[in-house]
Design a protein around this motif. Structure first.
Motif, PDB file in Angstrom:
ATOM      1  N   VAL A  29      -4.081  11.050   7.551  1.00 18.89           N
ATOM      2  CA  VAL A  29      -2.934  10.209   7.516  1.00 18.89           C
ATOM      3  C   VAL A  29      -1.726  10.516   6.454  1.00 18.89           C
ATOM      4  O   VAL A  29      -0.581  10.677   6.860  1.00 18.89           O
ATOM      5  CB  VAL A  29      -3.182   8.790   7.159  1.00 18.89           C
ATOM      6  CG1 VAL A  29      -2.101   7.932   7.248  1.00 18.89           C
ATOM      7  CG2 VAL A  29      -3.942   8.387   8.396  1.00 18.89           C
ATOM      8  N   PHE A  30      -2.172  10.972   5.230  1.00 18.47           N
ATOM      9  CA  PHE A  30      -1.256  11.492   4.190  1.00 18.47           C
ATOM     10  C   PHE A  30      -0.571  12.644   4.486  1.00 18.47           C
ATOM     11  O   PHE A  30       0.729  12.962   4.479  1.00 18.47           O
ATOM     12  CB  PHE A  30      -2.190  11.587   2.893  1.00 18.47           C
ATOM     13  CG  PHE A  30      -1.331  12.137   1.715  1.00 18.47           C
ATOM     14  CD1 PHE A  30      -0.376  11.555   1.150  1.00 18.47           C
ATOM     15  CD2 PHE A  30      -1.673  13.356   1.239  1.00 18.47           C
ATOM     16  CE1 PHE A  30       0.361  12.118   0.118  1.00 18.47           C
ATOM     17  CE2 PHE A  30      -1.028  14.113   0.185  1.00 18.47           C
ATOM     18  CZ  PHE A  30      -0.043  13.358  -0.480  1.00 18.47           C
ATOM     19  N   LEU A  31      -1.435  13.683   5.108  1.00 22.25           N
ATOM     20  CA  LEU A  31      -0.942  15.165   5.436  1.00 22.25           C
ATOM     21  C   LEU A  31       0.168  15.104   6.660  1.00 22.25           C
ATOM     22  O   LEU A  31       1.410  15.618   6.623  1.00 22.25           O
ATOM     23  CB  LEU A  31      -1.799  15.954   5.504  1.00 22.25           C
ATOM     24  CG  LEU A  31      -2.846  16.227   4.336  1.00 22.25           C
ATOM     25  CD1 LEU A  31      -3.981  17.295   4.854  1.00 22.25           C
ATOM     26  CD2 LEU A  31      -1.995  17.286   3.343  1.00 22.25           C
ATOM     27  N   ALA A  42      -2.862   4.648   0.579  1.00 16.74           N
ATOM     28  CA  ALA A  42      -3.645   3.537   1.285  1.00 16.74           C
ATOM     29  C   ALA A  42      -4.354   2.719   0.399  1.00 16.74           C
ATOM     30  O   ALA A  42      -4.495   3.100  -1.032  1.00 16.74           O
ATOM     31  CB  ALA A  42      -4.679   4.312   2.006  1.00 16.74           C
ATOM     32  N   ARG A  43      -4.790   1.352   0.855  1.00 17.27           N
ATOM     33  CA  ARG A  43      -5.359   0.461  -0.340  1.00 17.27           C
ATOM     34  C   ARG A  43      -6.382  -0.313   0.703  1.00 17.27           C
ATOM     35  O   ARG A  43      -6.473  -0.117   1.665  1.00 17.27           O
ATOM     36  CB  ARG A  43      -4.460  -0.553  -0.714  1.00 17.27           C
ATOM     37  CG  ARG A  43      -3.750  -1.209   0.326  1.00 17.27           C
ATOM     38  CD  ARG A  43      -2.603  -2.200  -0.091  1.00 17.27           C
ATOM     39  NE  ARG A  43      -1.820  -2.983   0.773  1.00 17.27           N
ATOM     40  CZ  ARG A  43      -0.609  -3.558   0.683  1.00 17.27           C
ATOM     41  NH1 ARG A  43      -0.458  -3.689  -0.646  1.00 17.27           N
ATOM     42  NH2 ARG A  43      -0.024  -3.947   1.618  1.00 17.27           N
ATOM     43  N   TYR A  51      -3.402   3.849  -3.350  1.00 19.24           N
ATOM     44  CA  TYR A  51      -3.705   5.250  -3.945  1.00 19.24           C
ATOM     45  C   TYR A  51      -2.698   6.346  -3.132  1.00 19.24           C
ATOM     46  O   TYR A  51      -2.907   6.145  -1.919  1.00 19.24           O
ATOM     47  CB  TYR A  51      -5.278   5.579  -3.598  1.00 19.24           C
ATOM     48  CG  TYR A  51      -6.108   4.498  -4.503  1.00 19.24           C
ATOM     49  CD1 TYR A  51      -6.344   5.150  -6.018  1.00 19.24           C
ATOM     50  CD2 TYR A  51      -6.785   3.446  -4.009  1.00 19.24           C
ATOM     51  CE1 TYR A  51      -7.157   4.101  -6.704  1.00 19.24           C
ATOM     52  CE2 TYR A  51      -7.413   2.580  -4.804  1.00 19.24           C
ATOM     53  CZ  TYR A  51      -7.819   3.062  -6.140  1.00 19.24           C
ATOM     54  OH  TYR A  51      -8.343   2.174  -6.976  1.00 19.24           O
ATOM     55  N   LEU A  52      -2.410   7.313  -3.724  1.00 19.69           N
ATOM     56  CA  LEU A  52      -1.840   8.525  -3.064  1.00 19.69           C
ATOM     57  C   LEU A  52      -1.886   9.621  -3.801  1.00 19.69           C
ATOM     58  O   LEU A  52      -1.748   9.702  -5.196  1.00 19.69           O
ATOM     59  CB  LEU A  52      -0.212   7.942  -3.233  1.00 19.69           C
ATOM     60  CG  LEU A  52       0.523   8.998  -2.317  1.00 19.69           C
ATOM     61  CD1 LEU A  52       1.424   8.331  -1.381  1.00 19.69           C
ATOM     62  CD2 LEU A  52       1.446  10.059  -3.474  1.00 19.69           C
ATOM     63  N   PRO A  53      -2.708  10.676  -3.244  1.00 19.26           N
ATOM     64  CA  PRO A  53      -3.082  10.680  -1.818  1.00 19.26           C
ATOM     65  C   PRO A  53      -4.290   9.944  -1.889  1.00 19.26           C
ATOM     66  O   PRO A  53      -5.173   9.727  -2.667  1.00 19.26           O
ATOM     67  CB  PRO A  53      -3.399  12.070  -1.607  1.00 19.26           C
ATOM     68  CG  PRO A  53      -3.517  12.822  -3.011  1.00 19.26           C
ATOM     69  CD  PRO A  53      -2.879  12.037  -3.949  1.00 19.26           C
ATOM     70  N   PRO A  54      -4.376   9.193  -0.476  1.00 19.54           N
ATOM     71  CA  PRO A  54      -5.624   8.299  -0.242  1.00 19.54           C
ATOM     72  C   PRO A  54      -6.936   9.422  -0.151  1.00 19.54           C
ATOM     73  O   PRO A  54      -6.500  10.321   0.703  1.00 19.54           O
ATOM     74  CB  PRO A  54      -5.322   7.524   0.923  1.00 19.54           C
ATOM     75  CG  PRO A  54      -4.307   8.316   1.473  1.00 19.54           C
ATOM     76  CD  PRO A  54      -3.585   9.087   0.913  1.00 19.54           C
ATOM     77  N   ASP A 107       0.263   3.052  -7.004  1.00 22.38           N
ATOM     78  CA  ASP A 107      -0.652   2.521  -8.159  1.00 22.38           C
ATOM     79  C   ASP A 107      -1.416   3.600  -9.067  1.00 22.38           C
ATOM     80  O   ASP A 107      -2.123   3.301 -10.052  1.00 22.38           O
ATOM     81  CB  ASP A 107      -1.705   1.412  -7.669  1.00 22.38           C
ATOM     82  CG  ASP A 107      -1.089   0.011  -7.672  1.00 22.38           C
ATOM     83  OD1 ASP A 107      -0.306  -0.498  -8.462  1.00 22.38           O
ATOM     84  OD2 ASP A 107      -0.832  -0.285  -6.106  1.00 22.38           O
ATOM     85  N   ILE A 108      -1.231   4.868  -8.385  1.00 20.59           N
ATOM     86  CA  ILE A 108      -1.611   6.051  -9.292  1.00 20.59           C
ATOM     87  C   ILE A 108      -0.517   7.111  -9.198  1.00 20.59           C
ATOM     88  O   ILE A 108       0.145   6.953  -8.358  1.00 20.59           O
ATOM     89  CB  ILE A 108      -3.080   6.681  -8.775  1.00 20.59           C
ATOM     90  CG1 ILE A 108      -3.021   7.089  -7.515  1.00 20.59           C
ATOM     91  CG2 ILE A 108      -4.242   5.631  -9.204  1.00 20.59           C
ATOM     92  CD1 ILE A 108      -4.279   7.919  -7.048  1.00 20.59           C
ATOM     93  N   SER A 109      -0.594   7.660 -10.475  1.00 22.95           N
ATOM     94  CA  SER A 109       0.475   8.595 -10.451  1.00 22.95           C
ATOM     95  C   SER A 109       0.295  10.123  -9.667  1.00 22.95           C
ATOM     96  O   SER A 109      -1.015  10.214  -9.447  1.00 22.95           O
ATOM     97  CB  SER A 109       0.875   9.332 -11.823  1.00 22.95           C
ATOM     98  OG  SER A 109      -0.218   9.563 -12.511  1.00 22.95           O
TER      99      SER A 109
END
Lengths: 165, 350
Positions: A29-31, A42-43, A51-54, A107-109
């Motif tokens: 999904v991310f790519l 995604a969470r 989170y990214l990337p999930p 929520d994450i770098s």
């Protein structure tokens, strides 16, 4: 007898393995999002951290991250380093700024590089925006973002981002 | 010695899981084992896993797998680059030390991304054997030839094992390869590496397994029928195939004796015999008579998830006991070429 044996200093045993990497559901999904110029995190449930990337799981709760959330391509630098060592895998000539950027909505770098300003001006808290490659050049890769560049916005105070630093 | 029981299990196997990464394969399985244990994730003292980064082609892939089992706040954790059965052994030892009272043990394997034969090749002696790139089917075929010669058994005996395993697998919802097969017809199939045909070799699958260990009376509080580890041991033989008598399995024999197999009368045994003939070697090594039912799950010939298959044998044995189909059984795990390393445990229901 043993003294007369000529020692073998080195032998070559080349090893090459090829893998057919399948990124799985969440990373696909991310790519696919990157291909469309979107950043999709995604969470787990509607209340979990984004989170990214999930990667499929929320490591805090061990729940599936199946709620996909589009994250903005703007964010705040939470830490950086000026890299002065060249690497054959990085196509940017040093020195350059490697940044950890907290994207708006995540929520994450996220790790990338920053250009478009003097290196001595890079600082924690500065606002930045992704510069994308033209749509016809995009594939399923994080290099669809050529680099991040400064935004003309006030810095975010350290206290507001310190939990991500 | 602290009494330790398996209070919950979960498993998933499929021929190939191209759309899910390892975390996505493992997560529901680990979640299910924790849920069935009745313990909250945070109340499980220790986490131990077995897997191989080489299958995934990613360094430290086992660390990212922790995402699937919940590792925040940080947990006490360990990993073995081995089958999950050995992760269970480590967790059992940890409980014996008194440091922890419970453990989540999991393993996973996804072999579909790489060329398994090549990946397994580089586990061999890196200087004089691995450069020849021998594949596991061929290496195990060398052992098969020796065994048939020494024992007087023949390929028909092997086909009979295959037919029995595939037929038993019809009753195992987790089995990948199953069905009724005629021995004569199996014997018409071409060789992969003589005397082995494809059906004499393991059915490779992608999957994951998980179980929860709990010590002492707490296990009885949590579980209607905990399955106790009455004995467990593992032994390894030299790496060089020429140093071993390949017609027997001394390491399995010793592990079995140390686990106390000869002191008990097991009703069944779940043996990790990836190649059909190896079941016969293991039966001899463990002294299992004709009254002991072998691999009621179908075993490794019908489902073989690398680094998870040994733990899977334990889980299949546990499930046979918890469902009331037996009271006492043997579970065995092996890894390395030609049954190089073997783990045996005796499992008993209350």
């Amino acid at each position: 007898m043993a003294d007369e044996v000529e020692p073998v200093a080195t032998i070559g045993t080349p090893i090459r393995l090829e893998y057919d990497y399948r990124p799985g559901t969440a990373e696909s999904v991310f790519l696919n999002g990157l291909r469309q110029g979107k950043l999709i995190g995604a969470r787990a449930g509607h209340d979990g951290p984004v989170y990214l990337p999930p990667r499929g799981a929320d490591p805090k709760s061990a729940r599936i991250t199946d709620d996909y959330v589009e994250v903005k391509d703007t964010g705040t630098v939470v830490t950086f380093s000026i890299t002065r060592v060249p690497s054959p895998n990085i196509r940017i000539d040093p020195p350059y700024a490697a940044i950890s950027v907290l994207l708006d909505g995540a929520d994450i770098s996220f790790f990338h590089v920053l250009r478009g300003c003097e290196l001595e001006d890079v600082r924690i808290g500065m606002r930045v925006k992704a510069r994308w490659v033209p749509p016809e050049q995009r594939g399923p890769t994080v290099w669809n973002i050529e680099y991040f560049e400064p935004l003309d916005e006030p810095d975010v105070p350290y206290d507001e981002i310190k939990e991500y630093c | 010695m602290q009494d330790v029981a398996i209070v919950s299990t979960a498993q998933f196997n499929t021929r190939a899981a191209p759309d899910r990464n390892e975390i996505e394969i493992l997560l529901p399985v680990a979640q299910e084992a924790v849920r069935r244990s009745g313990l909250a994730r945070g109340d499980i003292d220790f986490t131990c896993s077995g897997s191989s980064d080489w299958l995934q082609g990613q360094p430290f892939a086992f660390v990212s797998a922790l995402d699937a089992v919940g590792a925040w706040p940080p947990v006490k954790e360990s990993h073995v680059e081995m089958d999950g059965a050995w992760a269970m052994y480590e967790a059992w030892v940890k409980i014996q030390t008194g440091e922890v009272d419970s453990a989540l043990v999991y393993s996973f394997g996804k072999t579909s991304p790489g060329d398994l034969a090549q990946v397994q090749s580089i586990a061999l002696d890196p200087y004089c054997v691995a450069p020849l790139w021998p594949d596991m089917d061929s290496i195990n075929a060398l052992q098969a030839r020796l065994y048939l010669q020494a024992s007087g058994r023949d390929e028909r005996d092997l086909a009979a094992i295959v037919a029995r395993c595939r037929s038993d697998a019809l009753n195992n919802q987790h089995a990948v390869e199953k069905g009724e097969h005629d021995v004569d017809k199996l014997l018409t199939e071409p060789y992969v590496a003589s005397p082995l045909r494809a059906h004499d070799c393991p059915t490779h699958s992608d999957g994951a397994t998980a179980l929860v260990l709990v010590a002492g009376d707490r296990a009885r509080e949590l579980c209607a029928r905990p399955v106790w580890i009455r004995g467990i041991d593992h032994r390894v033989e030299p790496m060089h195939l020429g140093l071993r008598d390949l017609t027997r399995c001394v390491s399995a024999q010793q592990a079995g004796l140390n686990a106390g197999v000869d002191q008990r009368r097991p009703q069944f045994a779940e043996l990790s015999a990836p190649y059909s003939f190896q079941e016969l070697i293991l039966r001899d090594a463990l002294g299992l008579g004709d009254d002991v039912r072998i691999n009621p799950s179908g075993g490794s010939l019908v489902t073989h998830t690398m680094f998870s298959c040994g733990q899977n044998r334990i889980i299949d044995a546990v499930e046979r006991i918890t469902t009331g189909n037996a009271d006492l059984g043997i579970a065995h795990a092996s890894q390395g070429p030609c049954l190089q390393q073997n783990l045996v445990c005796v499992l008993e229901g209350d």
